[in-house]
Design a protein around this motif. Sequence first.
Motif, PDB file in Angstrom:
ATOM      1  N   MET A 228      -1.738  17.505  -2.907  1.00  0.00           N
ATOM      2  CA  MET A 228      -1.910  18.447  -1.875  1.00  0.00           C
ATOM      3  C   MET A 228      -2.912  17.808  -0.644  1.00  0.00           C
ATOM      4  O   MET A 228      -2.710  18.266   0.458  1.00  0.00           O
ATOM      5  CB  MET A 228      -2.629  19.461  -2.561  1.00  0.00           C
ATOM      6  N   ARG A 229      -3.703  17.144  -1.196  1.00  0.00           N
ATOM      7  CA  ARG A 229      -4.635  16.347  -0.196  1.00  0.00           C
ATOM      8  C   ARG A 229      -3.738  15.554   0.734  1.00  0.00           C
ATOM      9  O   ARG A 229      -3.915  15.635   1.833  1.00  0.00           O
ATOM     10  CB  ARG A 229      -5.820  15.553  -0.892  1.00  0.00           C
ATOM     11  N   SER A 230      -2.836  14.986   0.394  1.00  0.00           N
ATOM     12  CA  SER A 230      -2.115  14.050   1.061  1.00  0.00           C
ATOM     13  C   SER A 230      -1.291  14.937   1.872  1.00  0.00           C
ATOM     14  O   SER A 230      -1.080  14.640   3.320  1.00  0.00           O
ATOM     15  CB  SER A 230      -1.009  13.260   0.205  1.00  0.00           C
ATOM     16  N   LYS A 231      -0.791  16.107   1.687  1.00  0.00           N
ATOM     17  CA  LYS A 231       0.098  16.972   2.312  1.00  0.00           C
ATOM     18  C   LYS A 231      -0.936  17.666   3.465  1.00  0.00           C
ATOM     19  O   LYS A 231      -0.483  17.478   4.757  1.00  0.00           O
ATOM     20  CB  LYS A 231       0.599  18.113   1.892  1.00  0.00           C
ATOM     21  N   LEU A 232      -2.261  18.004   3.342  1.00  0.00           N
ATOM     22  CA  LEU A 232      -3.154  18.234   4.329  1.00  0.00           C
ATOM     23  C   LEU A 232      -3.506  17.245   5.303  1.00  0.00           C
ATOM     24  O   LEU A 232      -3.442  17.487   6.434  1.00  0.00           O
ATOM     25  CB  LEU A 232      -4.607  18.559   3.561  1.00  0.00           C
ATOM     26  N   LEU A 233      -3.635  16.018   5.103  1.00  0.00           N
ATOM     27  CA  LEU A 233      -3.633  14.986   5.703  1.00  0.00           C
ATOM     28  C   LEU A 233      -2.567  14.863   6.516  1.00  0.00           C
ATOM     29  O   LEU A 233      -2.610  14.341   8.073  1.00  0.00           O
ATOM     30  CB  LEU A 233      -4.008  13.583   5.079  1.00  0.00           C
ATOM     31  N   ALA A 234      -1.445  15.143   6.028  1.00  0.00           N
ATOM     32  CA  ALA A 234      -0.089  14.837   6.896  1.00  0.00           C
ATOM     33  C   ALA A 234      -0.120  15.885   7.821  1.00  0.00           C
ATOM     34  O   ALA A 234       0.125  15.750   9.144  1.00  0.00           O
ATOM     35  CB  ALA A 234       1.070  14.999   6.124  1.00  0.00           C
ATOM     36  N   ALA A 235      -0.412  17.040   7.519  1.00  0.00           N
ATOM     37  CA  ALA A 235      -0.674  18.240   8.533  1.00  0.00           C
ATOM     38  C   ALA A 235      -1.718  18.065   9.679  1.00  0.00           C
ATOM     39  O   ALA A 235      -1.514  18.232  10.928  1.00  0.00           O
ATOM     40  CB  ALA A 235      -0.972  19.566   7.749  1.00  0.00           C
TER      41      ALA A 235
ATOM     42  N   HIS B 258     -13.633  21.080   2.872  1.00  0.00           N
ATOM     43  CA  HIS B 258     -14.137  21.939   1.339  1.00  0.00           C
ATOM     44  C   HIS B 258     -13.067  21.173   0.372  1.00  0.00           C
ATOM     45  O   HIS B 258     -13.203  21.609  -0.637  1.00  0.00           O
ATOM     46  CB  HIS B 258     -13.642  23.422   1.720  1.00  0.00           C
ATOM     47  N   ALA B 259     -12.364  20.323   0.874  1.00  0.00           N
ATOM     48  CA  ALA B 259     -11.444  19.765  -0.178  1.00  0.00           C
ATOM     49  C   ALA B 259     -12.037  18.624  -0.996  1.00  0.00           C
ATOM     50  O   ALA B 259     -11.447  17.359  -0.746  1.00  0.00           O
ATOM     51  CB  ALA B 259     -10.222  19.387   0.295  1.00  0.00           C
ATOM     52  N   GLY B 260     -13.229  18.606  -1.294  1.00  0.00           N
ATOM     53  CA  GLY B 260     -13.849  17.172  -1.664  1.00  0.00           C
ATOM     54  C   GLY B 260     -13.534  17.272  -3.346  1.00  0.00           C
ATOM     55  O   GLY B 260     -12.685  17.984  -4.057  1.00  0.00           O
TER      56      GLY B 260
ATOM     57  N   GLN C 277       0.766  -1.291   0.128  1.00  0.00           N
ATOM     58  CA  GLN C 277       0.076  -0.050  -0.131  1.00  0.00           C
ATOM     59  C   GLN C 277       0.691   1.272  -0.020  1.00  0.00           C
ATOM     60  O   GLN C 277       0.355   2.405  -0.312  1.00  0.00           O
ATOM     61  CB  GLN C 277      -0.871   0.017   1.050  1.00  0.00           C
ATOM     62  N   GLU C 278       2.287   1.274   0.320  1.00  0.00           N
ATOM     63  CA  GLU C 278       2.769   2.327   0.451  1.00  0.00           C
ATOM     64  C   GLU C 278       3.180   2.888  -0.781  1.00  0.00           C
ATOM     65  O   GLU C 278       3.761   4.129  -0.861  1.00  0.00           O
ATOM     66  CB  GLU C 278       4.115   2.121   1.483  1.00  0.00           C
ATOM     67  N   ILE C 279       3.449   1.976  -1.919  1.00  0.00           N
ATOM     68  CA  ILE C 279       3.980   2.602  -3.194  1.00  0.00           C
ATOM     69  C   ILE C 279       3.103   3.275  -3.935  1.00  0.00           C
ATOM     70  O   ILE C 279       2.502   2.692  -4.886  1.00  0.00           O
ATOM     71  CB  ILE C 279       4.559   1.529  -3.947  1.00  0.00           C
ATOM     72  N   ARG C 280       2.851   4.642  -3.669  1.00  0.00           N
ATOM     73  CA  ARG C 280       1.568   5.430  -4.394  1.00  0.00           C
ATOM     74  C   ARG C 280       1.949   6.897  -4.046  1.00  0.00           C
ATOM     75  O   ARG C 280       2.572   6.999  -2.846  1.00  0.00           O
ATOM     76  CB  ARG C 280       0.316   4.837  -4.177  1.00  0.00           C
ATOM     77  N   PHE C 281       1.566   7.688  -4.996  1.00  0.00           N
ATOM     78  CA  PHE C 281       1.864   9.135  -4.858  1.00  0.00           C
ATOM     79  C   PHE C 281       1.355   9.713  -3.574  1.00  0.00           C
ATOM     80  O   PHE C 281       0.245   9.569  -3.166  1.00  0.00           O
ATOM     81  CB  PHE C 281       1.237   9.795  -6.076  1.00  0.00           C
ATOM     82  N   GLY C 282       2.045  10.596  -2.684  1.00  0.00           N
ATOM     83  CA  GLY C 282       1.714  11.213  -1.392  1.00  0.00           C
ATOM     84  C   GLY C 282       1.814  10.597  -0.429  1.00  0.00           C
ATOM     85  O   GLY C 282       1.943  11.115   0.816  1.00  0.00           O
ATOM     86  N   ASP C 283       2.221   9.013  -0.286  1.00  0.00           N
ATOM     87  CA  ASP C 283       2.158   8.584   1.071  1.00  0.00           C
ATOM     88  C   ASP C 283       3.403   8.895   1.943  1.00  0.00           C
ATOM     89  O   ASP C 283       3.069   8.769   3.244  1.00  0.00           O
ATOM     90  CB  ASP C 283       2.176   6.970   0.893  1.00  0.00           C
ATOM     91  N   ASN C 284       4.603   9.387   1.301  1.00  0.00           N
ATOM     92  CA  ASN C 284       5.598   9.860   2.128  1.00  0.00           C
ATOM     93  C   ASN C 284       5.174  11.114   2.943  1.00  0.00           C
ATOM     94  O   ASN C 284       5.802  11.217   3.997  1.00  0.00           O
ATOM     95  CB  ASN C 284       6.892  10.012   1.314  1.00  0.00           C
TER      96      ASN C 284
ATOM     97  N   LEU D  98       7.185  20.176   5.006  1.00  0.00           N
ATOM     98  CA  LEU D  98       6.897  19.383   3.789  1.00  0.00           C
ATOM     99  C   LEU D  98       7.342  20.053   2.660  1.00  0.00           C
ATOM    100  O   LEU D  98       6.850  21.386   2.662  1.00  0.00           O
ATOM    101  CB  LEU D  98       5.442  19.181   3.711  1.00  0.00           C
ATOM    102  N   LEU D  99       8.212  19.576   1.827  1.00  0.00           N
ATOM    103  CA  LEU D  99       8.456  20.305   0.451  1.00  0.00           C
ATOM    104  C   LEU D  99       7.624  19.737  -0.493  1.00  0.00           C
ATOM    105  O   LEU D  99       7.436  18.778  -0.907  1.00  0.00           O
ATOM    106  CB  LEU D  99       9.959  19.917   0.189  1.00  0.00           C
TER     107      LEU D  99
END
Length: 323
Positions: free
Chosen positions: A164-171, A152-154, A94-101, A119-120
């Motif tokens: 960007m959604r992945s970064k929001l989830l990380a934050a 609001h990020a639907g 599951q980890e090899i996909r865009f944004g998981d890092n 986050l860069l």
Amino acid sequence: VLVSSGAVAAGMAALGLPRPQDMPTKQALAAIGQPLLMAYWREAFTPTPVAQVLLTAEDLASRGRYLNAKATLQALLRLKAVPIINENDTVAFQEIRFGDNDQLSARVAALVEAGLLLLLSDVDALYEDDPKKNPSARPIPEVERVEAVLAHAGEGNPLGSGGMRSKLLAARIAGRVGIPTLLLPGRRPGVILEALAGAPLGTYFHARRRYRGQRAWLYSLLRPKGELVLDAGAVRALREKGASLLPAGIKAVRGRFGRGEAVRLLTEAGEEVGVGLANYAAEEIERIKGHKSAEIEALLGYRYTEEVVHRDHLALKEEAWGS
């Protein structure tokens, strides 16, 4: 502590191959590319030593492995080495996909009790709208509550797309354990030093409450083992009185979990109240739910404790964000 991707890409470059579609080839290329990636980082950090640490989300979901990883990283930092963390792509599906890092980095930040998550990105900041489609879109310098942005990020909203959604989830993950996040333009030379010196760059995500130890681990869990649905009285007792969860307040049990495993606590409407460690297994809670604590022994033939989840082993969602 640095979380790095690039192992698959390094393996592709070494063999002159295009990006594969099948998982075994991706994992093989990750195995080929991982030592090459570490060589790049070793050269970049010379003379400071670097250390390779490979993790999966499952490693951080296990309390024992979580503590082992924490101890190792603390020892590396005492040795003045820079831990270079990557997902263990050769064994993780599951980890090899865009944004998981991004989300891995948030969990690592909680693991090492970091003061800040950086986050860069390939964008300058979080914008009100997609700047590629709307040149007048303005950057958002600060976000008080990332959950309000995520709401609001639907679908169809640029904030809800891809990286960007992945970064929001990380934050959000970092903020729940009291770690602020700074999103910066990663292609700008010297951007980290500029930002830390006070330059108004990127987007800063605030955090309200600091969790440490077991509660930080509870809130950084990727997938708790089960769920308990609570009645309104139990929800009020947890939120307003700081009480433990008693069997009388439980309406439903979902999932299969054992004693000591983590469970999500939900309202009857499905809102998350928090995450805690269950003192009883799922099948035991199914038998005692809705009953008074004094009845546990008669129902089960034994009693571990009178609480299903003790307040000391509970991380409330509202506590994490402040009220």
